[in-house]
Design an enzyme around this catalytic site. Structure first.
Site, PDB file in Angstrom:
ATOM      1  N   SER A 260       0.844  -1.202   0.000  1.00 33.47           N
ATOM      2  CA  SER A 260       0.000   0.000   0.000  1.00 33.47           C
ATOM      3  C   SER A 260       0.879   1.251   0.000  1.00 33.47           C
ATOM      4  CB  SER A 260      -0.906  -0.014   1.231  1.00 33.47           C
ATOM      5  OG  SER A 260      -1.618   1.185   1.327  1.00 33.47           O
ATOM      6  N   TRP A 263       2.503   1.649  -3.361  1.00 38.18           N
ATOM      7  CA  TRP A 263       1.492   2.066  -4.348  1.00 38.18           C
ATOM      8  C   TRP A 263       1.286   3.581  -4.296  1.00 38.18           C
ATOM      9  CZ3 TRP A 263      -3.265   4.523  -3.701  1.00 38.18           C
ATOM     10  CH2 TRP A 263      -4.080   4.562  -4.830  1.00 38.18           C
ATOM     11  N   HIS A 264       1.366   4.154  -3.099  1.00 35.23           N
ATOM     12  CA  HIS A 264       1.078   5.582  -2.980  1.00 35.23           C
ATOM     13  C   HIS A 264       2.150   6.468  -3.616  1.00 35.23           C
ATOM     14  CE1 HIS A 264      -2.153   4.516  -0.188  1.00 35.23           C
ATOM     15  NE2 HIS A 264      -2.626   5.697  -0.474  1.00 35.23           N
ATOM     16  N   GLY A 265       3.365   5.988  -3.709  1.00 38.89           N
ATOM     17  CA  GLY A 265       4.358   6.831  -4.354  1.00 38.89           C
ATOM     18  C   GLY A 265       5.764   6.296  -4.196  1.00 38.89           C
ATOM     19  N   PHE A 410      -1.260  10.355  -7.246  1.00 37.79           N
ATOM     20  CA  PHE A 410      -0.924   8.946  -6.978  1.00 37.79           C
ATOM     21  C   PHE A 410      -1.336   8.045  -8.133  1.00 37.79           C
ATOM     22  CE2 PHE A 410      -1.606  10.359  -2.405  1.00 37.79           C
ATOM     23  CZ  PHE A 410      -0.290  10.732  -2.300  1.00 37.79           C
TER      24      PHE A 410
END
Lengths: 410, 302
Positions: A260, A263-265, A410
């Site tokens: 997670s 995935w955000h950056g 994102f």
């Protein structure tokens, strides 16, 4: 026997193929978002042992919402592989599913079995659905423009020069960011869901009053629900979920939240943020604190407060450009240095923020605990007054510049 | 569907009625405000008549003491500086001021707000109540063409400022005499050098440069003497390369450019600062005297 071997070989072939296509699906995301990060990490790592090597950096514009539509497309493929949905034969319907305009920028991440049948079926105008859609759109606009963007102005000012601000101001700014990101992202999601509903489509509700959560585990059942669902189905369960040893379950939770974070950056700050949430949940699970079903309001309020503060600390890492700045800001909250104070928040702006937050708090508490008791709100005249008031407040008190949604990056 | 469209029309009719009423009320309260920033800006735009005007950002507002200027030059003075603003607001102010009278001297304090590329729409906020004034509407359109449509709404015209308009009318707060707002705290800590200042590429904003040139041209056309100053910063550096565009404009229009960012008498003394970029009252008084000495040297007839 031969048939069994044949189907095993075919199964293994399918598995390899699905991994290959999943990787292909994720490739643009990896290249656009993570190439520079990986390149920097490798060159920094090599530099630390005295080797100089760096690939040329990419300076390309990242397609808007790439993380969202990539996950939606990969999720669809994995659903087909696991037999959860049938493969879509109509290319146009599939393209519309992946690029459905209300949600293409920042989700919610829809599942094929929810959205594809709606795309295929003809729609008749539904008054109640359209009205509900406009209500969501209006509330989304209100919390985004009146609350989130107003909070953002103060947060940006303080975070950009936090060393000039005293501890209390830095702490207030961090609380404001926690509220800002909720109003910003939930505002976008509501607008997307609202526009879709007006057009006759039902999308998954992405937020369910996350800051009234009584634990971090509960928080993730209420925050960015479509991503949590995706990660649960495509990462956590395939790793074994909770149907394995305690240690393995903890590992699965940690890996899911690490994914997670990634995935955000492409930044260590997101990785730390994801790891923090993973660790918080492991601790909760180990201590049996994930749920609270009692009716003691003192315990409930304390748990909500502690969860909010933990989420707040993690958001500092999410927001700051690097780890040292994040630690610097947290340190500044306990420091006596810095002359600038809350005066940076002008009184009239404070009134707007407080009014907006009280309205949000009232709505969230009403939806969570009191929906059956406040029947006067369903009176037609009251409803119309609220609609007109909210829209007027958006125009008068909203920040109507060219500000962006936080999750668009994102 | 018919009911849905009817209800939507009713909703927007209600909004239009509120919009018109709110606009009339807010414009009245703005034009009759009794204190605070709304009153100061109304004074600058519609009533000011001073010989010397100070323009710029918060650094102008907190760094130039009109009393000292008045005593030294024997001319009346007003400080029009506004927090978080720069050349775009100043140009709007000057358009409205010069449509009424011609001041004798303008001192413009240059700050980063006048150089770096950023969202210029925010600099129009304080000009929204004066949108109908000559030359102000076109300023809006050139910075954001969409404002041509947006400014049709009175709710938008008084967006954000409406509470302040109400407050400044019913419960006016102090209006600082002659626009100068003194700061009284002293920086009791040693600031660290911010990483963001090191090696960051500065993008020059062509719109701001355009309005800076327009500002100088308008002042020159009206026969006003203009001085461009950069007031002290704590441990300020020598002239950075990104100032070259502004310096070239000053040279082109023969406007004196005075750089005090690293003036030793002030910039190395922490007691003169409230924070690294703002002088406190003591520092502002020192700086105003220092700057005036140089201006008088450059233009003895003042």
């Amino acid at each position: 026997m031969e048939k069994d071997v044949g189907s095993k070989v075919q199964g293994s072939k399918r598995k390899h193929l699905v991994w290959l296509f999943a990787l292909l699906g994720l490739l643009p995301l990896l290249v656009f978002k993570y190439y520079n990060f990986l390149n920097d990490c490798i060159s920094d790592g090599l530099a630390s042992v005295g080797l100089q090597f760096a690939l040329p950096g990419l300076n390309w514009a990242i397609p808007v919402g790439i993380s969202f539509f990539t996950f939606q497309a990969v999720g669809y493929m994995l659903d087909v592989y696991h037999g959860r949905v049938k493969a879509e034969k109509n290319l146009l319907d599939y393209l519309l599913f992946v690029s459905f305009f209300p949600q293409v920028m920042s989700g919610p991440i829809s599942k094929a079995d929810e959205l594809l049948p709606q795309i295929k079926n003809p729609h008749k105008f539904d008054y109640d659905q359209a009205r509900q859609g406009l209500k969501w759109l209006l509330w989304g606009m209100f919390i985004k423009l009146v609350i989130a963007d107003r909070l953002g102005l103060f947060v940006d000012t303080v975070y950009a020069n936090y060393i000039h601000y005293n501890g209390l101001t830095c702490f207030v700014a961090s609380i404001f960011y926690t509220l800002q990101i909720y109003c910003d992202f939930a505002g976008y999601s509501l607008m997307a869901i609202g526009i879709a509903a007006t057009l006759g489509f039902n999308l998954i509700n992405n937020f369910r009053r996350p800051y009234l959560a009584v634990s971090i585990t509960d928080f993730w059942r209420r925050w960015h629900i479509s991503l949590t669902r995706w990660l649960t189905q495509q990462v956590y369960i395939p790793l074994g979920g909770s149907r394995c040893s305690k240690a393995r379950t903890y590992w699965n939770i940690f890996i899911t939240f690490l994914v997670s974070g990634i995935w955000h950056g492409a930044n260590w700050t997101f990785i730390v943020w994801g790891c923090m949430h993973g660790v918080f949940q492991i601790v909760e699970k180990a201590l049996g604190w994930q749920k609270y079903e009692g009716h003691n309001w003192t315990v409930k309020v304390i748990r909500i407060g502690i969860t909010f503060l933990l989420v707040n600390v993690a958001w500092v890492f999410f927001r700051m450009p690097n780890i040292s700045e994040s630690i610097g800001l947290i340190g500044q909250m306990f420091s006596s240095e810095g002359t600038a104070g809350l005066a940076a928040l002008e009184f009239d702006k404070l009134i707007i923020i407080v009014t907006g937050l009280l309205m949000l708090l009232f709505k969230d508490i009403k939806d969570e605990y009191l929906s059956a008791r406040l029947r006067f709100l369903s009176n037609k005249v009251t409803r119309w007054c609220i609609y007109v008031l909210l829209f007027s407040m958006v125009l008068t008190l909203g920040v109507l510049d060219s500000g962006q949604f936080i999750y668009v990056s994102f | 569907m018919k009911i849905f469209i009817r209800n939507l029309l009713l909703f927007f009719l209600a909004i239009i009625a509120i919009d018109i009423t709110w606009g009339i009320v807010c414009q009245y309260l703005n034009d009759h405000s009794k204190g605070g920033g709304i009153r100061s800006r109304y004074y600058v735009c519609k009533q000011s008549n001073e010989d010397v005007l100070i323009f710029g950002s918060s650094r102008a507002k907190h760094h130039y003491v009109p009393e000292i200027i008045e005593d030294s030059l024997g001319l009346s003075c007003y400080n029009t500086g506004e927090d978080g603003n720069g050349i775009i607001l100043s140009y709007g102010f000057l358009r409205m001021i010069t449509s009424r009278y011609e001041p004798k001297v303008i001192i413009y304090d240059i700050s980063d707000y006048d150089i770096y590329e950023d969202d210029n729409v925010k600099y129009l906020n304080y000009l929204k109540p004066y949108y109908h004034e000559t030359g102000i509407d076109s300023l809006f359109w050139s910075i954001e063409p969409k404002t041509r449509l947006m400014m049709c709404s009175n709710l938008y015209r008084f967006n954000t400022t409406c509470l302040r308009v109400l407050g400044n009318y019913f419960h006016p707060i102090t209006t600082y005499p002659k626009g100068y707002m003194p700061l009284y705290n002293t920086m009791n800590w040693e600031p660290k050098i911010e990483k963001s200042d090191i090696g960051t590429e500065k993008h020059i904003d062509s719109i701001k440069m355009h309005y800076f040139e327009q500002f100088i041209m308008l002042a020159k056309q009206k026969g006003i003497a203009v001085f461009c100053c950069v007031s002290p910063k704590y441990k300020g550096s020598s002239i950075p390369s990104y100032y070259s565009s502004i310096m070239n404009l000053c040279e082109q229009y023969k406007v004196p450019f005075l750089y005090y960012c690293n003036a030793k008498e002030i910039s190395n003394n922490r007691d003169y600062f409230q924070d690294p970029t703002h002088l406190n009252d003591e520092g502002a008084r020192q700086y105003t005297s220092l700057m005036l000495r140089d201006i008088i040297k450059l233009q003895p007839e003042l």
